[in-house]
Design a protein around this motif. Structure first.
Motif, PDB file in Angstrom:
ATOM      1  N   GLN A   6       0.826  -1.199   0.000  1.00 18.58           N
ATOM      2  CA  GLN A   6       0.000   0.000   0.000  1.00 18.58           C
ATOM      3  C   GLN A   6       0.867   1.259   0.000  1.00 18.58           C
ATOM      4  OE1 GLN A   6      -2.780   0.127   3.193  1.00 18.58           O
ATOM      5  NE2 GLN A   6      -3.879   1.902   2.405  1.00 18.58           N
ATOM      6  N   GLY A   7       0.491   2.232  -0.819  1.00 24.30           N
ATOM      7  CA  GLY A   7       1.242   3.487  -0.928  1.00 24.30           C
ATOM      8  C   GLY A   7       2.354   3.426  -1.954  1.00 24.30           C
ATOM      9  N   GLN A   8       2.655   2.223  -2.503  1.00 25.64           N
ATOM     10  CA  GLN A   8       3.711   2.089  -3.491  1.00 25.64           C
ATOM     11  C   GLN A   8       3.112   2.082  -4.882  1.00 25.64           C
ATOM     12  OE1 GLN A   8       6.496  -1.107  -2.772  1.00 25.64           O
ATOM     13  NE2 GLN A   8       6.846  -1.377  -4.957  1.00 25.64           N
ATOM     14  N   MET A   9       3.726   2.841  -5.808  1.00 24.58           N
ATOM     15  CA  MET A   9       3.214   2.905  -7.174  1.00 24.58           C
ATOM     16  C   MET A   9       3.326   1.548  -7.840  1.00 24.58           C
ATOM     17  SD  MET A   9       4.452   5.331 -10.354  1.00 24.58           S
ATOM     18  CE  MET A   9       3.839   6.837  -9.614  1.00 24.58           C
ATOM     19  N   HIS A  10       2.323   1.195  -8.643  1.00 25.29           N
ATOM     20  CA  HIS A  10       2.353  -0.059  -9.396  1.00 25.29           C
ATOM     21  C   HIS A  10       3.506  -0.003 -10.385  1.00 25.29           C
ATOM     22  CE1 HIS A  10       1.154  -3.321 -12.063  1.00 25.29           C
ATOM     23  NE2 HIS A  10       0.341  -3.730 -11.090  1.00 25.29           N
ATOM     24  N   PRO A  11       4.302  -1.091 -10.508  1.00 29.34           N
ATOM     25  CA  PRO A  11       5.460  -1.052 -11.410  1.00 29.34           C
ATOM     26  C   PRO A  11       5.091  -0.682 -12.840  1.00 29.34           C
ATOM     27  CG  PRO A  11       4.985  -3.304 -10.665  1.00 29.34           C
ATOM     28  CD  PRO A  11       4.209  -2.378  -9.789  1.00 29.34           C
ATOM     29  N   GLN A  14       5.019   3.098 -13.140  1.00 35.72           N
ATOM     30  CA  GLN A  14       6.357   3.698 -13.181  1.00 35.72           C
ATOM     31  C   GLN A  14       6.990   3.544 -14.562  1.00 35.72           C
ATOM     32  OE1 GLN A  14       7.421   1.408  -9.558  1.00 35.72           O
ATOM     33  NE2 GLN A  14       8.436   3.277  -8.896  1.00 35.72           N
ATOM     34  N   LEU A  15       6.827   2.356 -15.148  1.00 37.42           N
ATOM     35  CA  LEU A  15       7.357   2.144 -16.494  1.00 37.42           C
ATOM     36  C   LEU A  15       6.637   3.025 -17.510  1.00 37.42           C
ATOM     37  CD1 LEU A  15       7.779  -1.745 -16.434  1.00 37.42           C
ATOM     38  CD2 LEU A  15       9.575  -0.022 -16.257  1.00 37.42           C
ATOM     39  N   ALA A  16       5.344   3.272 -17.284  1.00 34.03           N
ATOM     40  CA  ALA A  16       4.591   4.144 -18.182  1.00 34.03           C
ATOM     41  C   ALA A  16       5.104   5.588 -18.095  1.00 34.03           C
ATOM     42  CB  ALA A  16       3.105   4.077 -17.845  1.00 34.03           C
ATOM     43  N   VAL A  17       5.433   6.035 -16.872  1.00 36.13           N
ATOM     44  CA  VAL A  17       5.998   7.380 -16.703  1.00 36.13           C
ATOM     45  C   VAL A  17       7.323   7.491 -17.443  1.00 36.13           C
ATOM     46  CG1 VAL A  17       6.961   9.007 -15.035  1.00 36.13           C
ATOM     47  CG2 VAL A  17       4.835   7.791 -14.511  1.00 36.13           C
ATOM     48  N   LEU A  18       8.155   6.430 -17.339  1.00 37.47           N
ATOM     49  CA  LEU A  18       9.423   6.433 -18.055  1.00 37.47           C
ATOM     50  C   LEU A  18       9.198   6.478 -19.561  1.00 37.47           C
ATOM     51  CD1 LEU A  18      12.513   6.230 -17.912  1.00 37.47           C
ATOM     52  CD2 LEU A  18      12.259   3.722 -17.976  1.00 37.47           C
ATOM     53  N   GLY A  19       8.222   5.711 -20.036  1.00 31.09           N
ATOM     54  CA  GLY A  19       7.905   5.728 -21.455  1.00 31.09           C
ATOM     55  C   GLY A  19       7.440   7.098 -21.917  1.00 31.09           C
ATOM     56  N   LEU A  20       6.647   7.780 -21.098  1.00 29.31           N
ATOM     57  CA  LEU A  20       6.187   9.132 -21.440  1.00 29.31           C
ATOM     58  C   LEU A  20       7.361  10.102 -21.493  1.00 29.31           C
ATOM     59  CD1 LEU A  20       3.846  11.111 -21.921  1.00 29.31           C
ATOM     60  CD2 LEU A  20       3.678  11.378 -19.429  1.00 29.31           C
ATOM     61  N   LEU A  21       8.295   9.939 -20.560  1.00 31.97           N
ATOM     62  CA  LEU A  21       9.491  10.796 -20.546  1.00 31.97           C
ATOM     63  C   LEU A  21      10.299  10.610 -21.826  1.00 31.97           C
ATOM     64  CD1 LEU A  21      11.294  12.745 -18.946  1.00 31.97           C
ATOM     65  CD2 LEU A  21      12.392  10.748 -17.918  1.00 31.97           C
ATOM     66  N   PHE A  22      10.462   9.360 -22.241  1.00 31.73           N
ATOM     67  CA  PHE A  22      11.173   9.088 -23.488  1.00 31.73           C
ATOM     68  C   PHE A  22      10.438   9.706 -24.676  1.00 31.73           C
ATOM     69  CE2 PHE A  22      13.907   5.922 -21.498  1.00 31.73           C
ATOM     70  CZ  PHE A  22      15.037   5.981 -22.300  1.00 31.73           C
ATOM     71  N   ALA A  23       9.119   9.583 -24.693  1.00 28.85           N
ATOM     72  CA  ALA A  23       8.337  10.114 -25.807  1.00 28.85           C
ATOM     73  C   ALA A  23       8.506  11.627 -25.916  1.00 28.85           C
ATOM     74  CB  ALA A  23       6.859   9.753 -25.628  1.00 28.85           C
ATOM     75  N   ILE A  24       8.418  12.323 -24.775  1.00 25.02           N
ATOM     76  CA  ILE A  24       8.566  13.783 -24.789  1.00 25.02           C
ATOM     77  C   ILE A  24       9.967  14.183 -25.247  1.00 25.02           C
ATOM     78  CG2 ILE A  24       8.619  15.836 -23.329  1.00 25.02           C
ATOM     79  CD1 ILE A  24       6.470  14.528 -21.586  1.00 25.02           C
ATOM     80  N   LEU A  25      10.977  13.484 -24.716  1.00 23.57           N
ATOM     81  CA  LEU A  25      12.354  13.821 -25.060  1.00 23.57           C
ATOM     82  C   LEU A  25      12.615  13.662 -26.550  1.00 23.57           C
ATOM     83  CD1 LEU A  25      15.228  14.577 -24.184  1.00 23.57           C
ATOM     84  CD2 LEU A  25      15.645  12.144 -23.714  1.00 23.57           C
ATOM     85  N   TYR A  26      12.165  12.549 -27.131  1.00 27.32           N
ATOM     86  CA  TYR A  26      12.474  12.315 -28.536  1.00 27.32           C
ATOM     87  C   TYR A  26      11.537  13.053 -29.486  1.00 27.32           C
ATOM     88  CZ  TYR A  26      16.391   9.322 -27.681  1.00 27.32           C
ATOM     89  OH  TYR A  26      17.638   8.870 -27.323  1.00 27.32           O
ATOM     90  N   VAL A 590      16.440   6.520 -14.059  1.00 29.51           N
ATOM     91  CA  VAL A 590      16.325   5.116 -14.473  1.00 29.51           C
ATOM     92  C   VAL A 590      16.195   4.198 -13.261  1.00 29.51           C
ATOM     93  CG1 VAL A 590      17.530   3.225 -15.643  1.00 29.51           C
ATOM     94  CG2 VAL A 590      17.531   5.519 -16.642  1.00 29.51           C
ATOM     95  N   VAL A 591      16.912   4.500 -12.186  1.00 28.55           N
ATOM     96  CA  VAL A 591      16.827   3.685 -10.968  1.00 28.55           C
ATOM     97  C   VAL A 591      15.395   3.630 -10.450  1.00 28.55           C
ATOM     98  CG1 VAL A 591      17.439   3.625  -8.524  1.00 28.55           C
ATOM     99  CG2 VAL A 591      19.219   3.942 -10.240  1.00 28.55           C
ATOM    100  N   PHE A 592      14.739   4.771 -10.384  1.00 30.95           N
ATOM    101  CA  PHE A 592      13.406   4.834  -9.790  1.00 30.95           C
ATOM    102  C   PHE A 592      12.299   4.405 -10.761  1.00 30.95           C
ATOM    103  CE2 PHE A 592      15.627   7.259  -6.644  1.00 30.95           C
ATOM    104  CZ  PHE A 592      14.909   7.051  -5.474  1.00 30.95           C
ATOM    105  N   LEU A 593      12.472   4.693 -12.040  1.00 26.94           N
ATOM    106  CA  LEU A 593      11.382   4.431 -12.988  1.00 26.94           C
ATOM    107  C   LEU A 593      11.563   3.156 -13.783  1.00 26.94           C
ATOM    108  CD1 LEU A 593      10.664   8.014 -14.391  1.00 26.94           C
ATOM    109  CD2 LEU A 593       9.555   6.818 -12.504  1.00 26.94           C
ATOM    110  N   PHE A 594      12.736   2.509 -13.683  1.00 29.55           N
ATOM    111  CA  PHE A 594      12.917   1.253 -14.414  1.00 29.55           C
ATOM    112  C   PHE A 594      13.462   0.135 -13.533  1.00 29.55           C
ATOM    113  CE2 PHE A 594      15.621  -1.693 -16.796  1.00 29.55           C
ATOM    114  CZ  PHE A 594      14.669  -2.243 -17.642  1.00 29.55           C
ATOM    115  N   ARG A 595      14.606   0.380 -12.881  1.00 27.76           N
ATOM    116  CA  ARG A 595      15.278  -0.710 -12.191  1.00 27.76           C
ATOM    117  C   ARG A 595      14.420  -1.299 -11.082  1.00 27.76           C
ATOM    118  NH1 ARG A 595      20.852   1.006  -9.974  1.00 27.76           N
ATOM    119  NH2 ARG A 595      20.895   1.800 -12.122  1.00 27.76           N
ATOM    120  N   HIS A 596      13.857  -0.464 -10.219  1.00 26.68           N
ATOM    121  CA  HIS A 596      13.039  -0.991  -9.130  1.00 26.68           C
ATOM    122  C   HIS A 596      11.746  -1.629  -9.631  1.00 26.68           C
ATOM    123  CE1 HIS A 596      10.865  -1.544  -5.488  1.00 26.68           C
ATOM    124  NE2 HIS A 596      10.053  -0.510  -5.692  1.00 26.68           N
ATOM    125  N   PRO A 597      10.977  -0.984 -10.518  1.00 25.76           N
ATOM    126  CA  PRO A 597       9.739  -1.641 -10.979  1.00 25.76           C
ATOM    127  C   PRO A 597       9.996  -2.934 -11.744  1.00 25.76           C
ATOM    128  CG  PRO A 597      10.130   0.415 -12.170  1.00 25.76           C
ATOM    129  CD  PRO A 597      11.061   0.408 -11.023  1.00 25.76           C
TER     130      PRO A 597
END
Length: 629
Positions: A6-11, A14-26, A590-597
Motif C-alpha cells: 500500500q502506498g507504493q506505485m504499481h510497477p 512507473q514504467l509508463a511514466v518512463l515511457g512518457l518521458l522518453f516520448a517527450i524527449l524524442y 532510471v533507478v526509480f522508474l525502471f530498475r526498481h519496478p
C-alpha cells in the motif's frame, strides 16, 4: 501477480511514466526547437566541440592607450573574462578565449560562428546623456547644392517618449536600429509611477573641456594645415549651427572639413563636430569604437539624419545592476533594466532634470527641433558610439525601466548580454576570422567511443556471468540511461548551445562507475535479505527500501561535486562536470522508474526463484528452513 504494498506505485505505472518521458524527449529531438530545415539524420547529431570538429577562430587587437602604451595585463585579463562571459551567453559553450601576446585576444568556438562572434569585442559602453542640441546633417546640401533636398533640418516629427504613468507603455515608433541591436526607445516599467512631489531641477551642467594631449594637439595642427587657417579659425569661433536657409554661401568656407576622414574628425572638439555644417553623419559614424566614451565630456553623435550634441554622461552602464530580455504587455520584446541603488538615484536625478528643466535650458530647444510640441528634454541612450534612442522624458523615473523598439528575441538577448556583462576596459578592433581544424579530431572521438563500447561490453559480460537474469536489468538500465543521455545532449545542444567534447565524454564514462555502484548496492542488499530468511518476493521491496537511501546519498554527493566543479572551473573541466552531473541525474531517473519496478515484476516470475537463472544462486540455496529460522 501479487499486489504492491500500500502506498507504493504499481510497477506498470512507473514504467509508463518512463515511457512518457522518453516520448517527450524524442519528440523534442525530432520536432523541437532548432529542427526546422534539418533532415531526420541531422536531427540526431549532438553539437560537437572544437576539439572534435574544429570551428571558428576570431582575433581581436586591443587599441593603444592615449599615451601610446599597450593595455596592462590586468586590463587584458579583465577583458578576456568579459568576452568569455559574452561568448557563453550567446549560447556557445566551452569556447576558448585566450590572451595572445600583450595586445591580442583569440576566441575559438566550435563550428561556424562568424555571426555569433561579430559583436563580442565591441566596447558596449552604455551612457545616458541629455540632448543639448539637434542639427540636421547639412553636409550633402552644402557640398552639392543642386542635388540637395528641399529641407535638411530636423524633421520635427514626434520623438519617442518615456512616460512614467502607471500602466503606461511605450508610445512611440522605434528609432533607428544600431549595429544589429534593433532600434530602441527608453520607457519605464508599466508599474512605475512618477514622483508625486515635483522637485526644482538644476540646469544642464556645463562640461569641462576634455584634456588635450600632445597627440591630439599634433592631430589638430595637421588638420588645421589640411583645411586651411581661414576655415579652422572660422570653425573655432562657431557658437551655433550655421544657418544655410537664408544664405546658401555661408557654409562654403567650411567645405574643406568634408574631406577629413573619421579619425581626423574624431580629434576635433565636440562643438566643431556639431556646428561645422560640412561634417557629415557618415564621418561621425565612422569614428572608432569608444570614440565618445568619456563620460566627463560633451559628445556628438547622429540619429536618423540629425546630429545631436549631448551633455556629460550622468548615468553609466555600470550603474545598471542587470539587464534581461522580456516580453511586455503588448507581447513585444524589450530589454528590462534594473539599476543599482546608487545608479537608481542617478537615473532618477537625470530624469527629474529632463522632466523639469530650467526655462532657458538648451535641451528644450533641442527637444522642440526633434519633436514638435515637446515640453520636456530628451535623454539619449548611447551604446558605444551610436545613439540607440533619444526619447522625451515624461516623468521622474524611480523604478525599473525598459529599452523597447524593433527587437526580436535574438537581438533583445544580444543587447541585454552586452549591457549585463559590462563594458570592456579596452577598445578592440577585429583582426581576422578564420576556420580552424579539429585539435583532436574525429579519430580521437571514435577511439574514445570504441573504448567506452568495450568497457560497456565487459560490464555486460561480467553482469550476465555473475548476476545472470539480474544482468539483463543492468544491461537494460545502462541502455536506457544511454538513450536518455543522448537525447538530452541533442536537445541541449540545440536549445542552450551545450557542446560535447572529449572531456564531456569522459564525464559520461565516469558516471558508469556511479551507476555500477548502485547495482551492486541493490543486488547485494537483496542477497542479504534472502540470507536472513525472507523469500525472494518479499526480499525485493525490503532490499529496495534499505538500498534506496544509500543509492540516493551516493548519487547526491556525486551531483554536488559536479555542481561545485562546474562553478569553480573553466573550459573543458566545466564540460566534464556538466556531463557527470547530467548523467548521474538521469541514472537516478532510471533507478526509480525502471530498475526498481522491473525487479518487482521479476520477483513474481518462476525464473526469479531459480538459483541457476536468477543470479541469486547460493543465497537461495542457503536460505534457512523454517526450523532454522
Amino acid at each position: 501477480m501479487a499486489r504492491p504494498p500500500q502506498g507504493q506505485m504499481h510497477p506498470g505505472r512507473q514504467l509508463a511514466v518512463l515511457g512518457l518521458l522518453f516520448a517527450i524527449l524524442y519528440v523534442l529531438v525530432f520536432w523541437g526547437p532548432g529542427t526546422k530545415g534539418l533532415g531526420y539524420e541531422e536531427r540526431l547529431h549532438p553539437k560537437l566541440g572544437l576539439d572534435l570538429i574544429g570551428g571558428t577562430q576570431a582575433t581581436y587587437r586591443a587599441s593603444l592607450l592615449a599615451n601610446g602604451q599597450v593595455p596592462s595585463q590586468q586590463s587584458m585579463e579583465e577583458s578576456r573574462k568579459i568576452i568569455d562571459q559574452r561568448v557563453n551567453a550567446l549560447g556557445v559553450a566551452e569556447a576558448e578565449v585566450v590572451i595572445e601576446g600583450n595586445q591580442n585576444i583569440v576566441v575559438s568556438v566550435a563550428g561556424k560562428a562568424n555571426d555569433q562572434l561579430k559583436n563580442v569585442g565591441q566596447a558596449a559602453q552604455m551612457r545616458f546623456r541629455m540632448v543639448l542640441g539637434a542639427n540636421g546633417d547639412t553636409a550633402d546640401s552644402v557640398m552639392n547644392p543642386q542635388a540637395a533636398a528641399p529641407s535638411t533640418a530636423p524633421s520635427g516629427s514626434p520623438a519617442p517618449s518615456a512616460s512614467a504613468g502607471k500602466g503606461a507603455a511605450a508610445s512611440a515608433a522605434p528609432s533607428a536600429s544600431t549595429g544589429g541591436q534593433g532600434g530602441g526607445e527608453l520607457a519605464p516599467s508599466p508599474s512605475v509611477s512618477p514622483s508625486a512631489e515635483p522637485t526644482p531641477a538644476p540646469s544642464a551642467s556645463a562640461a569641462a573641456p576634455a584634456p588635450v594631449t600632445a597627440d591630439i594637439k599634433e592631430q589638430r595642427a595637421a588638420i588645421e594645415k589640411k583645411v586651411g587657417k581661414a576655415a579652422w579659425e572660422a570653425a573655432e569661433k562657431l557658437t551655433a549651427p550655421v544657418d544655410t536657409t537664408t544664405d546658401t554661401t555661408a557654409a562654403n568656407i567650411y567645405k574643406p572639413f568634408n574631406a577629413l576622414n573619421s579619425a581626423e574628425v574624431n580629434a576635433l572638439t565636440p562643438e566643431m563636430q556639431f556646428y561645422v555644417p560640412t561634417i557629415s553623419c557618415t564621418q561621425l559614424d565612422g569614428r572608432p569604437s569608444g570614440a565618445i566614451d568619456d563620460e566627463k565630456s560633451k559628445v556628438v553623435s547622429c540619429q536618423t539624419g540629425a546630429k545631436l550634441l549631448m551633455d556629460v554622461a550622468k548615468v553609466l552602464g555600470t550603474d545598471i545592476d542587470t539587464a534581461s530580455p522580456q516580453l511586455d504587455q503588448q507581447s513585444q520584446w524589450v530589454v528590462s533594466l534594473d539599476f543599482t541603488s546608487s545608479g537608481q538615484a542617478k537615473w532618477t536625478a537625470l530624469t527629474r532634470e529632463a522632466f523639469q528643466p530650467a526655462a532657458d535650458s538648451p535641451c528644450l530647444t533641442a527637444a522642440a527641433a526633434l519633436s514638435s510640441g515637446a515640453t520636456h528634454c530628451l535623454v539619449a541612450v548611447v551604446l558605444d558610439k551610436e545613439v540607440i534612442s533619444a526619447p522625451e522624458i515624461q516623468g521622474v523615473l524611480s523604478g525599473q525601466s525598459q529599452i523597447s523598439g524593433s527587437f526580436d528575441a535574438t537581438s533583445a538577448k544580444e543587447l541585454a548580454d552586452q549591457i549585463k556583462y559590462g563594458a570592456l576596459p579596452v577598445t578592440f578592433t577585429p583582426l581576422s576570422s578564420e576556420t580552424v581544424s579539429a585539435t583532436l579530431g574525429i579519430a580521437q572521438l571514435e577511439a574514445g567511443l570504441l573504448a567506452a563500447a568495450i568497457g560497456l561490453g565487459l560490464v555486460a559480460i561480467y553482469s550476465f556471468f555473475y548476476y545472470r537474469l539480474l544482468g539483463s536489468v543492468i544491461f537494460l538500465s545502462l541502455l536506457l540511461s544511454g538513450l536518455l543521455t543522448f537525447g538530452a545532449l541533442v536537445v541541449l545542444g540545440r536549445t542552450t548551445g551545450f557542446t560535447l567534447t572529449l572531456a564531456g565524454i569522459a564525464g559520461f564514462i565516469v558516471s558508469l562507475g556511479v551507476a555500477a555502484d548502485s547495482f551492486v548496492i541493490y543486488f547485494e542488499r537483496l542477497k542479504d535479505e534472502i540470507h536472513e530468511g525472507r523469500s525472494a518476493r518479499s526480499a525485493v521491496p525490503r532490499a529496495w527500501a534499505r538500498a534506496r537511501r544509500t543509492i540516493i546519498s551516493a548519487n547526491t554527493i556525486t551531483i554536488m561535486c559536479a555542481v561545485v566543479l562546474y562553478i569553480v572551473s573553466i573550459g573543458a573541466v566545466k564540460g566534464f562536470a556538466f556531463a557527470l552531473g547530467l548523467s548521474t541525474v538521469l541514472d537516478l531517473v532510471v533507478v526509480f522508474l525502471f530498475r526498481h519496478p522491473i525487479m518487482t515484476m521479476f520477483a513474481n516470475t518462476k525464473a526469479f526463484m531459480s538459483p541457476r537463472v536468477s543470479g541469486l544462486g547460493r543465497a537461495l540455496k542457503r536460505q534457512p528452513t523454517e526450523k532454522e529460522a
